[in-house]
Design a protein around this motif. Sequence first.
Motif, PDB file in Angstrom:
ATOM      1  N   ASN A 179      80.444   9.252  60.189  1.00 28.59           N
ATOM      2  CA  ASN A 179      80.794   8.935  58.808  1.00 28.59           C
ATOM      3  C   ASN A 179      79.576   8.652  57.946  1.00 28.59           C
ATOM      4  OD1 ASN A 179      83.879   8.756  58.292  1.00 28.59           O
ATOM      5  ND2 ASN A 179      83.597   7.902  60.348  1.00 28.59           N
ATOM      6  N   GLU A 180      78.490   8.196  58.546  1.00 25.70           N
ATOM      7  CA  GLU A 180      77.260   8.043  57.769  1.00 25.70           C
ATOM      8  C   GLU A 180      76.767   9.410  57.300  1.00 25.70           C
ATOM      9  OE1 GLU A 180      72.633   6.558  58.228  1.00 25.70           O
ATOM     10  OE2 GLU A 180      74.177   5.628  59.491  1.00 25.70           O
ATOM     11  N   ALA A 181      76.809  10.390  58.201  1.00 18.94           N
ATOM     12  CA  ALA A 181      76.412  11.747  57.817  1.00 18.94           C
ATOM     13  C   ALA A 181      77.363  12.313  56.765  1.00 18.94           C
ATOM     14  CB  ALA A 181      76.385  12.649  59.049  1.00 18.94           C
ATOM     15  N   TYR A 182      78.649  11.986  56.880  1.00 19.74           N
ATOM     16  CA  TYR A 182      79.616  12.429  55.868  1.00 19.74           C
ATOM     17  C   TYR A 182      79.247  11.872  54.496  1.00 19.74           C
ATOM     18  CZ  TYR A 182      83.896  12.454  53.085  1.00 19.74           C
ATOM     19  OH  TYR A 182      84.799  12.611  52.058  1.00 19.74           O
ATOM     20  N   GLY A 183      78.943  10.572  54.435  1.00 26.07           N
ATOM     21  CA  GLY A 183      78.558   9.966  53.164  1.00 26.07           C
ATOM     22  C   GLY A 183      77.313  10.614  52.580  1.00 26.07           C
ATOM     23  N   ARG A 184      76.325  10.850  53.419  1.00 26.63           N
ATOM     24  CA  ARG A 184      75.083  11.468  52.942  1.00 26.63           C
ATOM     25  C   ARG A 184      75.318  12.902  52.480  1.00 26.63           C
ATOM     26  NH1 ARG A 184      70.686   8.423  54.053  1.00 26.63           N
ATOM     27  NH2 ARG A 184      70.914   6.789  55.645  1.00 26.63           N
ATOM     28  N   GLN A 185      76.054  13.659  53.273  1.00 28.66           N
ATOM     29  CA  GLN A 185      76.293  15.062  52.927  1.00 28.66           C
ATOM     30  C   GLN A 185      77.095  15.175  51.638  1.00 28.66           C
ATOM     31  OE1 GLN A 185      77.558  17.407  56.255  1.00 28.66           O
ATOM     32  NE2 GLN A 185      78.148  19.170  55.012  1.00 28.66           N
ATOM     33  N   TYR A 209      83.543   2.422  60.966  1.00 25.85           N
ATOM     34  CA  TYR A 209      83.359   3.680  60.249  1.00 25.85           C
ATOM     35  C   TYR A 209      83.250   3.464  58.740  1.00 25.85           C
ATOM     36  CZ  TYR A 209      88.332   4.152  58.794  1.00 25.85           C
ATOM     37  OH  TYR A 209      89.575   3.999  58.217  1.00 25.85           O
ATOM     38  N   GLY A 210      83.841   2.382  58.229  1.00 20.44           N
ATOM     39  CA  GLY A 210      83.690   2.055  56.819  1.00 20.44           C
ATOM     40  C   GLY A 210      82.252   1.678  56.493  1.00 20.44           C
ATOM     41  N   ARG A 211      81.645   0.869  57.344  1.00 17.61           N
ATOM     42  CA  ARG A 211      80.263   0.478  57.127  1.00 17.61           C
ATOM     43  C   ARG A 211      79.329   1.688  57.239  1.00 17.61           C
ATOM     44  NH1 ARG A 211      79.406  -5.543  59.789  1.00 17.61           N
ATOM     45  NH2 ARG A 211      81.398  -6.417  59.102  1.00 17.61           N
ATOM     46  N   HIS A 212      79.612   2.556  58.213  1.00 19.19           N
ATOM     47  CA  HIS A 212      78.776   3.748  58.376  1.00 19.19           C
ATOM     48  C   HIS A 212      78.842   4.630  57.128  1.00 19.19           C
ATOM     49  CE1 HIS A 212      79.468   3.299  62.984  1.00 19.19           C
ATOM     50  NE2 HIS A 212      78.490   2.525  62.555  1.00 19.19           N
ATOM     51  N   MET A 213      80.049   4.858  56.605  1.00 19.75           N
ATOM     52  CA  MET A 213      80.194   5.727  55.444  1.00 19.75           C
ATOM     53  C   MET A 213      79.503   5.126  54.223  1.00 19.75           C
ATOM     54  SD  MET A 213      83.664   7.322  53.673  1.00 19.75           S
ATOM     55  CE  MET A 213      84.326   7.835  55.260  1.00 19.75           C
ATOM     56  N   LEU A 214      79.661   3.822  54.016  1.00 18.98           N
ATOM     57  CA  LEU A 214      79.024   3.165  52.876  1.00 18.98           C
ATOM     58  C   LEU A 214      77.503   3.216  52.980  1.00 18.98           C
ATOM     59  CD1 LEU A 214      81.406   0.102  52.512  1.00 18.98           C
ATOM     60  CD2 LEU A 214      80.908   1.768  50.712  1.00 18.98           C
TER      61      LEU A 214
END
Length: 346
Positions: A179-185, A209-214
């Motif tokens: 999800n971090e990669a999703y947020g960045r992409q 996953y919320g923290r990763h996306m943020l």
Amino acid sequence: MTDSTLIPDGSLPQADERPTLKTVAAATGLAVATVSRALKDAPDIAEETKRRVRETATQLGYRPNRAGVRLRTGKTNVIALVLSAEADVMNHTSQLLYSIARTLKGTSYHLVVMPFFPDEDPMTPIRYIVETGSADGVILNQTRPDDPRIRYMQDRGFPYATHGRTDMGIDHPYFDYDNEAYGRQAVRILHARGRRRLLIVAPPRAHSYGRHMLTGFSDEAARLGLTFEVAEGITSDSPGHQIEVAIEARFRAPNPPDGLVLGSTTATMASVHGAERTGAVLGRDFDGVGKEAIPFLHRFRSDLIVLREDVSRAGHFLAKAIIDAIERRPPERAQYLDAPAATEGL
């Protein structure tokens, strides 16, 4: 005349007799121990042998006697999937269930689903399963960075696998979407389309996953010099009508966003609808990036930017991982981090 499976002496199992491992062994010409291991998906049994044994067992109507199995081995041959009722049922849960069940098909394991609700202690179903021995292992989702469910099972040596990671310093089986990669992409795509004021409807911060996306969203937006904000009062798990109202209000306020990063299928549809209620046009006044497990969003709005989350792969991986954990054998791979993939139309 109907097709029937004969045992080697030419006889048929009697209609009132429950087929046993001996029945399957006689029909296949294999030893009882080999049949038993084949039905348990033992790694030292050839795949062709497993297939033949499973087909014969199915034709004979063989089912393990669970009471007998538990008395002999202490096992139930049951895997419990513990799911939050807040999960995105239309997308993630249905795909996860189907994939796990399909992977377990032909093994000695069966799947039971235990939901828990927002007003319920998430420890309740875990304690019940462990204390009653009603399953051999647990698959759970929506992990937290410091998750008491995982610590409880780890301390008791109870097998588990998770759809999501933790920050507990515990090495455990998991499958996670990056999800971090999703947020960045998502931020990079919006930036490439000329969007400069971004808003995210993120998963709850309590979930890993919320923290990763943020983290991915905010770090990438800052790196690119973009204005960004997090939607207030809602998350991607909020009811659709609440998301719609909140996004409509934000688009009616000064300096509305021109790029949306959306953490669930429901949030994507509700956010776009809320923005459109102000007269904003998707693809002209704003762009939106959503993610999905089942191809759907482009049918809702063809101008959406959609990244795919392969929940089917997650289910298959987790089913294999939990069996390995239950049977105390080294897995081929115990952890997997899946990267976002663009769908057609991006």
